[in-house]
Design a protein around this motif. Structure first.
Motif, short mmCIF file in Angstrom:
data_model
loop_
_atom_site.label_atom_id
_atom_site.label_comp_id
_atom_site.label_asym_id
_atom_site.label_seq_id
_atom_site.Cartn_x
_atom_site.Cartn_y
_atom_site.Cartn_z
N ALA A 16 0.45 -1.47 0.33
CA ALA A 16 0.27 -0.14 -0.17
C ALA A 16 0.45 0.75 -0.39
CB ALA A 16 -0.25 0.16 1.28
N ASP A 71 -8.55 -12.78 -6.83
CA ASP A 71 -8.28 -12.57 -6.80
C ASP A 71 -7.35 -11.52 -6.63
OD1 ASP A 71 -7.21 -13.05 -3.18
OD2 ASP A 71 -5.09 -12.65 -4.41
N LYS A 74 -8.27 -8.63 -7.39
CA LYS A 74 -9.67 -7.56 -6.24
C LYS A 74 -8.05 -6.54 -5.79
CE LYS A 74 -11.66 -8.79 -1.79
NZ LYS A 74 -11.64 -9.30 -0.59
N THR A 75 -6.84 -6.85 -5.86
CA THR A 75 -5.89 -5.71 -5.24
C THR A 75 -5.86 -4.82 -5.81
OG1 THR A 75 -4.80 -7.95 -3.93
CG2 THR A 75 -3.43 -6.08 -4.52
N GLU A 76 -5.76 -5.26 -7.69
CA GLU A 76 -5.50 -4.51 -8.27
C GLU A 76 -6.75 -3.07 -8.87
OE1 GLU A 76 -4.93 -3.45 -13.23
OE2 GLU A 76 -4.38 -5.39 -12.65
N ALA A 77 -8.01 -3.51 -8.11
CA ALA A 77 -8.69 -2.65 -8.20
C ALA A 77 -9.04 -2.51 -6.56
CB ALA A 77 -10.30 -3.39 -8.29
N GLN A 78 -8.24 -2.04 -6.03
CA GLN A 78 -8.23 -1.23 -5.22
C GLN A 78 -6.50 -0.56 -4.42
OE1 GLN A 78 -7.95 -4.17 -1.78
NE2 GLN A 78 -9.47 -4.29 -1.40
N MET A 79 -5.82 -0.34 -5.43
CA MET A 79 -4.36 -0.03 -5.77
C MET A 79 -5.30 1.23 -6.27
SD MET A 79 -1.73 -2.89 -6.21
CE MET A 79 -0.62 -2.18 -6.91
N ASN A 81 -8.40 2.00 -7.25
CA ASN A 81 -9.23 2.28 -6.62
C ASN A 81 -10.59 2.62 -8.15
OD1 ASN A 81 -11.51 4.40 -5.04
ND2 ASN A 81 -10.78 6.07 -6.39
N THR A 83 -13.87 1.27 -8.92
CA THR A 83 -15.21 1.46 -8.54
C THR A 83 -16.33 1.54 -9.50
OG1 THR A 83 -15.49 3.56 -8.64
CG2 THR A 83 -14.54 3.17 -7.34
N SER A 88 -13.86 -2.51 -13.41
CA SER A 88 -13.94 -3.26 -12.96
C SER A 88 -13.57 -4.74 -13.80
CB SER A 88 -15.15 -4.46 -11.59
OG SER A 88 -14.86 -3.41 -11.00
#
Length: 353
Positions: A16, A71, A74-79, A81, A83, A88
């Protein structure tokens, strides 16, 4: 000068922080997106094997499952942002491509007999925390998880192989390259934008304008805009064509403004537009207009000594990305990559865009 990259352990354990730092640098330098370290080292899908998990793609026979892609995505989407549904979907496609490329790199490292001592792998792996079934962090006691060890070993092998490639391609930026980037992108290093002088040309709309009136006004401003891009005398054009009579009499001049004194969208646009250039046409309930940035004053730029390290890291990152992309393109040409159709789906539904 030599710039050292973030060690793999720090990159993955504090992903992060690493991503936030990279994003900050890229934002300052006008760039965006994940670099090769984030794509192939920083995101590791630790999905427990499941015979029921459908295989979506194979790379020279090596499977990549739906759970692994999900999986990773999911991490890349968080990195980044992500939405929206569209974002997605794009992230899922990107995750598939990144995992394919990671597998190509792993296979190439194996061909080159790249190896990492078990002790070094274990040391890196111990710095991780493995999420438990309920999302709780597992205690870091005893030997590291075998799956984690294998994933970390793969990342370390990729990094070691690519380090060899980077040395061979001389990716370290020179002082001359850093100076050139600074000179060509001085607008990225503005400390205080000072004041900007602007002029505009407007075509007004009457209250409750009809569609026909809006169309006529739009056609008129486009015609004037095209003429403004060619003329050397913007003031004369403004006097002749602008329907803002007060500013037209002054050649369209609106005076000097500091940040925050103009409407937010206009403020952002004019301070991002070089002197002598035009903004895009802006539409409002009052009509259509466009702005010319006439001059600036009071602007201060960060000296090279303050931003040299950031520029050097950015150029290094870009140089490395070029090497990695060229290598992956070459590896993909000789690889057998097969996309599979999950049960219950048509073949067309699983075809990559």
């Amino acid at each position: 000068m030599r710039i050292s990259r973030t060690p793999i352990a720090s990159l993955i354990v504090a992903i992060a922080v690493a991503v936030a730092t990279a994003a900050s640098v890229r934002a300052q330098l006008g760039e965006s997106g994940l670099n090769w370290q984030q794509r192939f080292l920083g995101i590791i899908p630790l999905v427990k094997p499941d015979p029921k998990d459908p295989v979506l793609v194979t790379v020279n026979g090596a499977p990549i499952t739906a759970a692994e892609i999900t999986d990773y995505a999911k991490t890349e989407a968080q990195m980044i942002n992500a939405t929206t549904t569209e974002e997605s979907r794009a992230v899922f496609r990107d995750a598939s491509e990144n995992l394919i490329n990671r597998q190509l790199l792993l296979q190439e490292a194996a061909k080159r007999k790249i190896t990492i001592p078990d002790g070094e792998v274990a040391q890196r792996a111990r710095e991780f925390q493995i999420a438990g079934a309920e999302g709780q962090a597992a205690p870091q006691t005893g030997a590291p998880d075998a799956q984690l060890m294998n994933a970390v070993r793969g990342s370390m092998e990729i990094e070691k192989m690519l380090d060899d490639e980077f040395r061979a391609h001389h990716v370290q930026p020179t002082d001359a390259q850093i100076q050139q980037y600074y000179d060509e992108h001085r607008d990225l290093f503005v400390k205080d934008p000072g004041e900007v002088e602007i002029a505009h040309i407007a075509v007004k709309l009457p209250p409750n304008a009809t569609d026909a009136q809006k169309k006529a006004a739009a056609e008129k401003i486009i015609k004037i805009y095209d003429e403004a891009k060619k003329t050397k005398d913007f003031a004369a054009l403004a006097k002749r064509t602008s329907e803002d009579t007060e500013s037209a009499a002054k050649g369209g001049d609106l005076g000097y403004f500091r940040p925050g004194q103009l409407p937010p969208v206009v403020d952002k646009t004019v301070f991002a537009t070089p002197v002598g250039q035009l903004t895009q046409i802006v539409e409002s309930n009052l009509g259509f207009s466009f702005i010319k940035v006439v001059a600036r004053r009071g602007e201060t730029i960060s000296p090279l000594t303050e931003v040299k390290a950031k520029i050097a890291m950015f150029i290094l990152d870009e140089n490395e990305d070029v090497v990695v992309k060229a290598m992956l393109k070459k590896l993909a040409k000789g690889a057998k990559i097969e996309f599979k159709t999950p049960p219950g789906q048509s073949a067309s539904a699983n075809t990559p865009d």
